[in-house]
Design an enzyme around this catalytic site. Sequence first.
Site, PDB file in Angstrom:
ATOM      1  N   THR A   1      65.343  26.738 -76.622  1.00  0.00           N
ATOM      2  CA  THR A   1      66.156  27.722 -77.348  1.00  0.00           C
ATOM      3  C   THR A   1      67.473  27.123 -77.847  1.00  0.00           C
ATOM      4  O   THR A   1      68.242  27.819 -78.510  1.00  0.00           O
ATOM      5  CB  THR A   1      66.464  28.952 -76.473  1.00  0.00           C
ATOM      6  OG1 THR A   1      67.273  28.552 -75.363  1.00  0.00           O
ATOM      7  CG2 THR A   1      65.186  29.605 -75.979  1.00  0.00           C
TER       8      THR A   1
ATOM      9  N   LYS B   1      73.823  36.925 -79.738  1.00  0.00           N
ATOM     10  CA  LYS B   1      74.968  36.028 -79.894  1.00  0.00           C
ATOM     11  C   LYS B   1      75.580  36.138 -81.285  1.00  0.00           C
ATOM     12  O   LYS B   1      76.802  36.204 -81.441  1.00  0.00           O
ATOM     13  CB  LYS B   1      74.539  34.590 -79.594  1.00  0.00           C
ATOM     14  CG  LYS B   1      74.148  34.381 -78.143  1.00  0.00           C
ATOM     15  CD  LYS B   1      73.648  32.986 -77.867  1.00  0.00           C
ATOM     16  CE  LYS B   1      73.265  32.842 -76.395  1.00  0.00           C
ATOM     17  NZ  LYS B   1      72.700  31.518 -76.088  1.00  0.00           N
TER      18      LYS B   1
ATOM     19  N   HIS C   1      80.601  30.028 -77.247  1.00  0.00           N
ATOM     20  CA  HIS C   1      79.678  30.840 -76.448  1.00  0.00           C
ATOM     21  C   HIS C   1      80.291  32.208 -76.205  1.00  0.00           C
ATOM     22  O   HIS C   1      81.469  32.326 -75.909  1.00  0.00           O
ATOM     23  CB  HIS C   1      79.361  30.154 -75.118  1.00  0.00           C
ATOM     24  CG  HIS C   1      78.220  30.787 -74.380  1.00  0.00           C
ATOM     25  ND1 HIS C   1      78.393  31.899 -73.580  1.00  0.00           N
ATOM     26  CD2 HIS C   1      76.906  30.493 -74.340  1.00  0.00           C
ATOM     27  CE1 HIS C   1      77.221  32.249 -73.057  1.00  0.00           C
ATOM     28  NE2 HIS C   1      76.300  31.413 -73.513  1.00  0.00           N
TER      29      HIS C   1
ATOM     30  N   GLN D   1      68.171  36.308 -77.943  1.00  0.00           N
ATOM     31  CA  GLN D   1      69.167  35.325 -78.361  1.00  0.00           C
ATOM     32  C   GLN D   1      70.005  35.827 -79.529  1.00  0.00           C
ATOM     33  O   GLN D   1      71.168  35.448 -79.692  1.00  0.00           O
ATOM     34  CB  GLN D   1      68.478  34.009 -78.739  1.00  0.00           C
ATOM     35  CG  GLN D   1      67.814  33.286 -77.582  1.00  0.00           C
ATOM     36  CD  GLN D   1      68.790  32.726 -76.573  1.00  0.00           C
ATOM     37  OE1 GLN D   1      69.991  32.589 -76.843  1.00  0.00           O
ATOM     38  NE2 GLN D   1      68.297  32.418 -75.382  1.00  0.00           N
TER      39      GLN D   1
ATOM     40  N   HIS E   1      64.537  31.227 -68.488  1.00  0.00           N
ATOM     41  CA  HIS E   1      63.584  31.253 -69.600  1.00  0.00           C
ATOM     42  C   HIS E   1      62.227  30.712 -69.165  1.00  0.00           C
ATOM     43  O   HIS E   1      62.063  30.177 -68.072  1.00  0.00           O
ATOM     44  CB  HIS E   1      64.108  30.435 -70.783  1.00  0.00           C
ATOM     45  CG  HIS E   1      65.445  30.895 -71.280  1.00  0.00           C
ATOM     46  ND1 HIS E   1      66.219  30.141 -72.142  1.00  0.00           N
ATOM     47  CD2 HIS E   1      66.151  32.028 -71.038  1.00  0.00           C
ATOM     48  CE1 HIS E   1      67.336  30.793 -72.411  1.00  0.00           C
ATOM     49  NE2 HIS E   1      67.327  31.933 -71.750  1.00  0.00           N
TER      50      HIS E   1
ATOM     51  N   ASP F   1      66.844  23.692 -72.819  1.00  0.00           N
ATOM     52  CA  ASP F   1      65.475  24.058 -73.184  1.00  0.00           C
ATOM     53  C   ASP F   1      65.326  24.268 -74.691  1.00  0.00           C
ATOM     54  O   ASP F   1      66.247  24.008 -75.472  1.00  0.00           O
ATOM     55  CB  ASP F   1      65.001  25.271 -72.373  1.00  0.00           C
ATOM     56  CG  ASP F   1      65.588  26.595 -72.855  1.00  0.00           C
ATOM     57  OD1 ASP F   1      66.452  26.599 -73.764  1.00  0.00           O
ATOM     58  OD2 ASP F   1      65.196  27.649 -72.320  1.00  0.00           O
TER      59      ASP F   1
END
Length: 420
Positions: free
Chosen positions: A69, A293, A168, A290, A102, A67
């Site tokens: 993001t 992260k 990640h 977000q 989302h 998506d």
Amino acid sequence: MKTTLLYGKQGLTVEVPDNAVIVEPKDLPGLPDEEQAVKKALQSPIGSPALRDMVKPADKVAIVISDITRPTPNHKLVPWILDELNHIPPENFVIVNGTGTHRDQTREEFVQMLGEQVVDRIRIVNNHCNDKDSLVNLGPCSFGCDVYLNKEYVEADFRIVTGFIEPHFFAGFSGGPKGIMPGIAGIETIMTFHNARMIGDPLATWGNMDDNPLQHMTREINRMCKPDFMLNVTLNGRKEITQVFAGELFEAHEQGCAFAKAHAMIRCDDRFDVVITSNSGYPLDQNLYQAVKGMSAAHKIVKKGGTIISAAECSDGLPNHGNYAEILQMRKTPQEILDLIGSGSFRMLDQWQVQKQAVIQVWADVYVYSSLSDDVVEKAMFRPTTDIEDTLGKLKAKYGESMTVAVLPQGPLTIPYVEE
């Protein structure tokens, strides 16, 4: 000295102490001919026949994308896939937007993500994790939940997953099977994937693919309805394609992760009093959710009791989906939040991000430089700053003249670590 952080679409230049340590991935150049490199990978893939040879003219083809993001260059990848499969009529394709939990994307956003020609020719659907009518139950998995995946994907004759591979903060690396799980999964499956036990596992961390419970779960679920073909890329800080990995899902993804790890893992000799981080700029720094992260990357090298300064534009707010903001208001301190989520009975959307955030906040103070109001930042238990240089000056009074500073200009595109 001056350094530029990836921030929003323009970047942010800040003055940092001359002895600050800049920690960032090796600066790989973009491929000289991205289209040629991708098409070569589609024609000579890893562990798989050529893409075109695998798809029959009458097949219904599903292409899963990440998506808005994520900075996956789908405006390039998807048209190149369609070119390679030009023996398939446009009406036989469906693009499934891997929203996870989302919000939907608008037509304007799809044009931004895919280009107007694709949007006008190809049917596109957003994954709706809460709509069981648009999902298929594939049965139970070993992690204690039923597996729900998007119906358009499951019922397609040929399935393609796209994505990009980066470090990640709990799955080790993005891309590969994560495009399917959690990208196009149902809420029951997603909540199990992100429960407190999974997220709290010490092996669920940056760059670790071995014995990572989240990787085990996403791989198991992918095997239940496996993509027939994967196309992933790696990117540099300028969002240019640095390498292409296409073919069989697990083999191609493994090679991509090894490539990303070799360039993103940066060893530091010691922890720092202060770590300044970005969240890789737009689109990843669209919201505060977000931005955790980038903070998590900084957490790897900041001292206990140290300070993290996070620069994330947050043009999309907190965001406006899920329960992120609501959970943050349920207790008064990060430790109380951790106790709540770890109680065993707690189960709310977005708890995983709050859990990771609280772990960082228990370890270090966190300042946020963003477009958000001070009140919004403070309600999330962060400290707002409108001047990073001024904040650094004040922190010197706390840590002394010998204050050590590290800067992660590319945020979570880097995996800094200290051998302890």
